[in-house]
Design a protein around this motif. Structure first.
Motif, mmCIF file in Angstrom:
data_model
loop_
_atom_site.group_PDB
_atom_site.id
_atom_site.type_symbol
_atom_site.label_atom_id
_atom_site.label_comp_id
_atom_site.label_asym_id
_atom_site.label_seq_id
_atom_site.Cartn_x
_atom_site.Cartn_y
_atom_site.Cartn_z
ATOM 1 N N ASP A 1 0.776 -1.249 0.026
ATOM 2 C CA ASP A 1 0.045 0.155 -0.061
ATOM 3 C C ASP A 1 0.771 1.132 0.137
ATOM 4 N N LEU A 2 1.746 1.527 0.782
ATOM 5 C CA LEU A 2 2.798 2.476 1.134
ATOM 6 C C LEU A 2 3.464 2.697 -0.364
ATOM 7 N N ARG A 3 3.764 1.539 -1.118
ATOM 8 C CA ARG A 3 4.457 1.861 -2.678
ATOM 9 C C ARG A 3 3.551 2.855 -3.365
ATOM 10 N N GLN A 4 2.300 2.435 -3.229
ATOM 11 C CA GLN A 4 1.335 3.258 -4.141
ATOM 12 C C GLN A 4 0.900 4.758 -3.403
ATOM 13 N N ARG A 5 0.820 4.771 -2.359
ATOM 14 C CA ARG A 5 0.213 5.728 -1.685
ATOM 15 C C ARG A 5 1.070 6.779 -1.309
ATOM 16 N N VAL A 6 2.361 6.534 -1.069
ATOM 17 C CA VAL A 6 3.761 7.411 -0.709
ATOM 18 C C VAL A 6 4.695 7.016 -1.702
ATOM 19 N N PRO A 7 4.572 7.568 -2.834
ATOM 20 C CA PRO A 7 5.606 7.184 -3.939
ATOM 21 C C PRO A 7 7.119 7.620 -3.501
#
Length: 326
Positions: A217-223
């Motif tokens: 999720d972080l990979r997408q949410r916080v590039p």
């Protein structure tokens, strides 16, 4: 990937109005009047037998009780880390009562059903209010990290949390500087798993599964995020096995500071700063006398585990891991 036992402090539904009396003698086996803190931290220790007995008597989860008790034993342990069985009984009674009271405050959020891992639902924006209640009352630090992203695995019927964690930008500058100098990741690109909590009904590998979903999720949410980190304290019986199961790696260790206590309860430096506007031990002792204490027993280093958000995470041999001073 092989299955590795996971660390998961947790809590069960409170059904007891007051902590019941513990056994009056240490478990069969110990012939000494004292035991070391290190021995208590072992999963198969006689201390563990006492914890299980106390937890069963008071309807609380053994791991949650063990972690809370281990956090407070250094307050009364000697300079060499030895502690008497009488002192252990006293702390178990105190922490049983504390845990019972805390469970009552969040009883509406405590799940009771059992579910398979594949049946749990991943929630990327778990309620900040519910997460704060759980971390403020059931997590051994009894404090939520403000401004965090909260993630959870919830049951498929009522949406009650089974395992949850909070993620926030790394604030530990010494760790951030070492990661930057050794691994080339700027501190601003590091996010910290600041709190983790898993209830007793969580299936095996729930935390490692949750960590994998958080990474995705972080990979997408916080590039701009490049790395996840967390601190694991072995003085509380944690080994980091759930992080290893999620393909994290131990990158460094941190020399411990004494634990701090106010009125027989543990307080973190952050909590001291918020409550008293200082973390200066001399000032606190001058102002509060014996109400403020710090541990004297030797403590083990905390371990810093890391996971790259994109790509594989490097394995660092122990002889190349830096030991940082606070």
């Amino acid at each position: 990937m092989s299955v590795i036992p996971i660390d998961r402090p947790s809590a069960a539904l409170d059904q007891s109005p007051a902590p019941r009396r513990l056994v009056s003698q240490p478990p069969a086996g110990p012939s000494r009047a004292t035991v070391s803190l290190v021995d208590c931290q072992a999963h198969d220790s006689p201390f563990g037998l006492l914890v299980r007995e106390a937890a069963a008597s008071n309807k609380v989860e053994p791991r949650a009780l063990a972690v809370r008790t281990l956090l407070h034993l250094p307050r009364v342990a000697g300079h060499r880390g030895q502690i008497s069985w009488r002192q252990i009984h006293t702390e178990l009674r105190r922490r049983s009562a504390e845990l019972l009271a805390d469970q009552k405050k969040v009883q509406r959020l405590i799940p009771t059903g059992s579910f398979k891992l594949q049946d749990l639902r991943f929630v990327a924006d778990y309620s900040s209010d519910n997460a704060a209640e759980i971390f403020n009352h059931l997590h051994y630090l009894r404090s939520a990290r403000p401004g965090s992203l909260n993630y959870a695995l919830v049951d498929p019927y009522y949406g009650l949390p089974i395992s949850l964690c909070s993620v926030s930008p790394l604030e530990w500058r010494r760790v951030g500087r070492q990661i930057n100098s050794q691994f080339g990741v700027a501190m601003e690109a590091v996010w910290d798993i600041s709190r983790v909590y898993s209830f007793d009904v969580a299936p095996a590998n729930a935390i490692s599964y949750l960590l994998a979903r958080v990474r995705n999720d972080l990979r997408q949410r916080v590039p701009e995020a490049q790395l996840l980190s967390t601190a694991v304290d072995p003085n509380l019986g944690f080994t980091g096995s759930s992080y290893l199961a999620a393909n994290w790696q131990r990158w460094m260790t941190i020399k411990p500071r004494p634990y701090l206590y106010f009125e027989n309860g543990y307080v973190s430096p952050r909590q001291l700063r918020s409550r008293f506007e200082t973390t200066n031990v001399s000032e606190l002792r001058a102002a509060y006398g014996t109400k403020f204490e710090q541990s004297r027993a030797p403590l083990r280093d905390s371990m810093i585990f890391c996971c790259r958000i994109k790509g594989e995470t490097e394995f660092v041999p122990q002889d190349l891991q830096r030991r940082l001073h606070r």
